[in-house]
Design a protein around this motif. Structure first.
Motif, short mmCIF file in Angstrom:
data_model
loop_
_atom_site.label_atom_id
_atom_site.label_comp_id
_atom_site.label_asym_id
_atom_site.label_seq_id
_atom_site.Cartn_x
_atom_site.Cartn_y
_atom_site.Cartn_z
N LEU A 99 56.67 82.05 1.20
CA LEU A 99 55.73 81.66 0.14
C LEU A 99 55.61 80.15 0.02
O LEU A 99 54.67 79.65 -0.60
CB LEU A 99 56.20 82.25 -1.20
N SER A 100 56.56 79.42 0.59
CA SER A 100 56.57 77.96 0.46
C SER A 100 57.20 77.38 1.71
O SER A 100 58.06 78.02 2.35
CB SER A 100 57.39 77.54 -0.77
N ASN A 101 56.79 76.15 2.06
CA ASN A 101 57.38 75.55 3.25
C ASN A 101 58.82 75.09 3.04
O ASN A 101 59.47 74.66 3.99
CB ASN A 101 56.52 74.40 3.79
N ILE A 102 59.35 75.18 1.83
CA ILE A 102 60.78 74.91 1.67
C ILE A 102 61.60 76.00 2.35
O ILE A 102 62.79 75.81 2.61
CB ILE A 102 61.20 74.76 0.19
N GLN A 103 60.96 77.12 2.67
CA GLN A 103 61.65 78.19 3.41
C GLN A 103 61.73 77.88 4.90
O GLN A 103 62.31 78.65 5.66
CB GLN A 103 60.96 79.53 3.18
N PHE A 104 61.19 76.75 5.32
CA PHE A 104 61.31 76.31 6.70
C PHE A 104 62.66 75.65 6.98
O PHE A 104 62.95 75.32 8.13
CB PHE A 104 60.20 75.32 7.05
N TYR A 105 63.45 75.42 5.95
CA TYR A 105 64.77 74.84 6.13
C TYR A 105 65.71 75.42 5.09
O TYR A 105 65.27 76.04 4.10
CB TYR A 105 64.73 73.31 6.03
N PHE A 106 67.01 75.23 5.30
CA PHE A 106 68.03 75.77 4.43
C PHE A 106 68.61 74.67 3.54
O PHE A 106 68.52 73.48 3.88
CB PHE A 106 69.16 76.38 5.27
N PRO A 107 69.24 75.05 2.45
CA PRO A 107 69.97 74.03 1.69
C PRO A 107 71.17 73.53 2.48
O PRO A 107 71.78 74.29 3.25
CB PRO A 107 70.40 74.78 0.42
N VAL A 108 71.49 72.27 2.30
CA VAL A 108 72.72 71.73 2.89
C VAL A 108 73.90 72.44 2.25
O VAL A 108 73.94 72.64 1.03
CB VAL A 108 72.80 70.21 2.63
N PRO A 109 74.88 72.88 3.03
CA PRO A 109 76.03 73.58 2.45
C PRO A 109 76.70 72.77 1.35
O PRO A 109 76.89 71.56 1.47
CB PRO A 109 76.97 73.76 3.65
N ARG A 110 77.05 73.47 0.30
CA ARG A 110 77.68 72.83 -0.86
C ARG A 110 78.96 72.10 -0.45
O ARG A 110 79.30 71.04 -1.00
CB ARG A 110 78.00 73.90 -1.89
N SER A 111 79.66 72.66 0.52
CA SER A 111 80.92 72.07 0.95
C SER A 111 80.73 70.65 1.48
O SER A 111 81.58 69.78 1.29
CB SER A 111 81.57 72.94 2.03
N GLU A 112 79.59 70.39 2.16
CA GLU A 112 79.33 69.05 2.67
C GLU A 112 79.09 68.07 1.52
O GLU A 112 79.60 66.94 1.54
CB GLU A 112 78.12 69.06 3.60
N LEU A 113 78.33 68.50 0.54
CA LEU A 113 78.05 67.62 -0.60
C LEU A 113 79.31 67.33 -1.40
O LEU A 113 79.45 66.24 -1.97
CB LEU A 113 76.99 68.28 -1.49
N ASP A 114 80.25 68.29 -1.41
CA ASP A 114 81.47 68.09 -2.19
C ASP A 114 82.42 67.10 -1.52
O ASP A 114 83.09 66.32 -2.21
CB ASP A 114 82.20 69.44 -2.36
N VAL A 115 82.49 67.11 -0.17
CA VAL A 115 83.47 66.24 0.51
C VAL A 115 82.87 64.92 0.96
O VAL A 115 83.61 64.02 1.36
CB VAL A 115 84.10 66.96 1.72
N ASN A 116 81.54 64.82 0.93
CA ASN A 116 80.88 63.61 1.44
C ASN A 116 80.03 63.00 0.33
O ASN A 116 78.84 63.27 0.22
CB ASN A 116 80.01 63.98 2.65
N PRO A 117 80.61 62.13 -0.48
CA PRO A 117 79.87 61.56 -1.61
C PRO A 117 78.71 60.65 -1.19
O PRO A 117 77.85 60.35 -2.01
CB PRO A 117 80.94 60.77 -2.36
N LEU A 118 78.69 60.22 0.06
CA LEU A 118 77.63 59.33 0.53
C LEU A 118 76.44 60.09 1.11
O LEU A 118 75.43 59.47 1.48
CB LEU A 118 78.18 58.38 1.60
N PHE A 119 76.55 61.40 1.23
CA PHE A 119 75.56 62.18 1.96
C PHE A 119 74.14 61.91 1.48
O PHE A 119 73.24 61.66 2.27
CB PHE A 119 75.86 63.68 1.85
N GLY A 120 73.90 61.99 0.18
CA GLY A 120 72.55 61.85 -0.37
C GLY A 120 72.17 63.09 -1.14
O GLY A 120 73.03 63.89 -1.53
N ILE A 121 70.87 63.30 -1.34
CA ILE A 121 70.43 64.39 -2.18
C ILE A 121 70.30 65.68 -1.38
O ILE A 121 70.19 65.68 -0.16
CB ILE A 121 69.08 64.06 -2.85
#
Length: 477
Positions: A448-470
């Motif tokens: 239904l939307s082109n956001i389905q063309f990619y996945f969310p970044v795994p939460r684990s990466e965002l938790d251990v990498n504070p510099l990752f970004g949004i």
């Protein structure tokens, strides 16, 4: 336990494996290829073999596992289903996907392994290598690193938007715990980095290598895939140039009968640019990929009604699509998918062989590039598509001949990608996403939307990498 879990055991960085092929029989002396393990050409080659094990995703059970390359993207495109009940990936429900994390982990394991070789070999004197082998090993490693980063780009980044800041977390050094924090690159920077690795590989990788190892030809084919996704007019011209060079100068030929590639020749086929060689005797193990197609084990991947309909009146339908599975109550209108293993056949080294790059894809990427080029020669594109179809036994080309607009011919090219390349290395999913969005929604109504063309970044990466970004657009923070 999800349907991929039996395949996705993490394994060691480099496994102590045995093979009748000497180059695949010598495991790295140090499981962490951090530079100290590489002291000369022999140890560098052993370490490079470890990177190829990561590419093949060899598990702790000593079997190659390409489930997330074969079944998962085919599910996203609607050609393959899960035989014990539709799952989130079939529905393009990316938030609840049970498999996306496996792609993330596999890709970064491959990238880190490649970086270990690149970092280590650069500190070894050139005199320790014969001829140009040092540069070749670096080129093979950079090809594999590019492969991993591109896979991440198309699954976990807003790859179709050149102005997006949400690209790939590029890893260009071997990772230790102290090196984890890093910001993701922009989409444009991500494409540039991947193409830089591939340009080096085109210039320096071996011209001749067994087709389960990287070559300059494989780098050229992968570069075509990357350029098709970046999708600039100059990219299409380069795709055409690379494709012509591969066809005219490369040692490859289209298989005269597509069925023979999967049922007879395997890696002996001259069409295979890069394949995945199974480990010795893995066909006797229970949890292997071809057994998940027929007759099924704890997992069962099946052809959908959509795929069966696409192959109606196509000679491939007679051998790719089998009878309805016994599990219609769970997954109605699904059929045995027999591309890799025939109905009633036993598993073998052949049924366990996987294919990353084939010459058929080169022809079809060239056709798409020509179609998308301003004032492109549609007849030239039709000729390429029909050549591939003819090698599969097709004699009725009327649908292609009657496609006289860009959108009509793009659709016919896509159909041939699906018929020819489904469940190999995600080509069907990438090609679908490049179609006009209105067409994508029509072909796959769960999108239904082109956001389905990619996945969310795994939460684990965002938790251990504070510099990752949004987080990726559409998936919160």
């Amino acid at each position: 336990m999800n349907q991929f879990s039996k395949y996705l055991m993490p394994g060691a960085f480099c496994l102590i494996l045995m093979s009748c092929d000497k180059q695949l029989s010598e495991p790295p002396a140090n499981a962490r290829v951090d530079g100290t393990a590489i002291t000369d050409q022999k140890s560098a080659q052993v370490a490079l073999n470890g990177v190829y094990y990561r590419f093949a995703n060899v598990t702790s059970d000593n079997v190659t596992n390409w489930a997330t390359h074969q079944a998962l993207p085919a599910m996203h495109a609607g050609m393959i289903g899960y035989g014990f009940g539709a799952n989130s990936d079939e529905k393009n429900d990316n938030v609840n996907s049970s498999s996306a994390g496996s792609i993330w982990n596999e890709s970064y394991q491959l990238i880190n392994a490649a970086n270990g070789v690149i970092d280590g070999i650069n500190s070894v004197p050139d005199a320790s290598f014969a001829n140009n082998r040092k540069t070749e090993i670096i080129a093979e490693s950079r090809f594999l690193r590019a492969y991993g980063h591109f896979r991440l780009l198309t699954y976990f980044a807003e790859w179709f938007n050149q102005s997006s800041r949400n690209g790939v977390l590029i890893r260009d050094k071997f990772i230790t715990l102290s090196q984890v924090p890093k910001a993701r690159s922009t989409v444009a920077e991500s494409f540039a980095f991947i193409l830089g690795d591939l340009d080096f590989s085109v210039a320096n990788a071996p011209v001749g290598n067994p087709n389960y190892y990287a070559t300059k030809w494989a780098a050229m084919a992968l570069k075509m895939r990357v350029l098709m996704c970046r999708g600039q007019q100059s990219d299409y011209a380069e795709v055409d140039s690379l494709g012509n060079a591969l066809i005219q100068s490369g040692p490859f030929e289209l298989e005269n009968n597509l069925k023979d590639l999967f049922y007879v020749n395997g890696l002996n086929s001259k069409e295979v640019i890069l394949g995945v060689k199974p480990q010795p005797s893995q066909e006797i193990f229970y949890y292997i990929q071809s057994r998940a197609y027929y007759p099924g084990q704890s997992s069962l991947f099946v052809a959908t009604q959509q795929f069966k309909d696409l192959l109606q009146n196509d000679p491939r339908g007679s051998w790719m699509i089998g009878p309805a599975t016994p599990y219609q109550a769970y997954s109605p209108d699904t059929y045995y998918f027999l591309k890799y293993i025939g109905l009633g056949a036993n598993t073998s080294q052949l049924t366990e062989t996987s294919y990353a790059l084939r010459l058929s894809e080169v022809y079809l990427m060239m056709a798409e590039a020509i179609i998308r080029t301003n004032d492109g020669d549609l007849n030239a594109a039709k000729s390429l598509i029909k050549t591939v179809m003819g090698k599969a036994g097709v004699t009725d080309f009327s649908a292609v001949d009657n496609a006289n607009t860009v959108d009509e011919l793009l659709l016919q090219n896509y159909y041939e990608v699906e018929r020819n390349l489904t469940a190999e290395d995600g080509i069907e999913w990438l090609t679908l996403m490049r179609l006009p969005f209105a067409t994508v929604k029509q072909l796959k109504p769960t999108i239904l939307s082109n956001i389905q063309f990619y996945f969310p970044v795994p939460r684990s990466e965002l938790d251990v990498n504070p510099l990752f970004g949004i987080q990726n657009t559409g998936y919160g923070q």
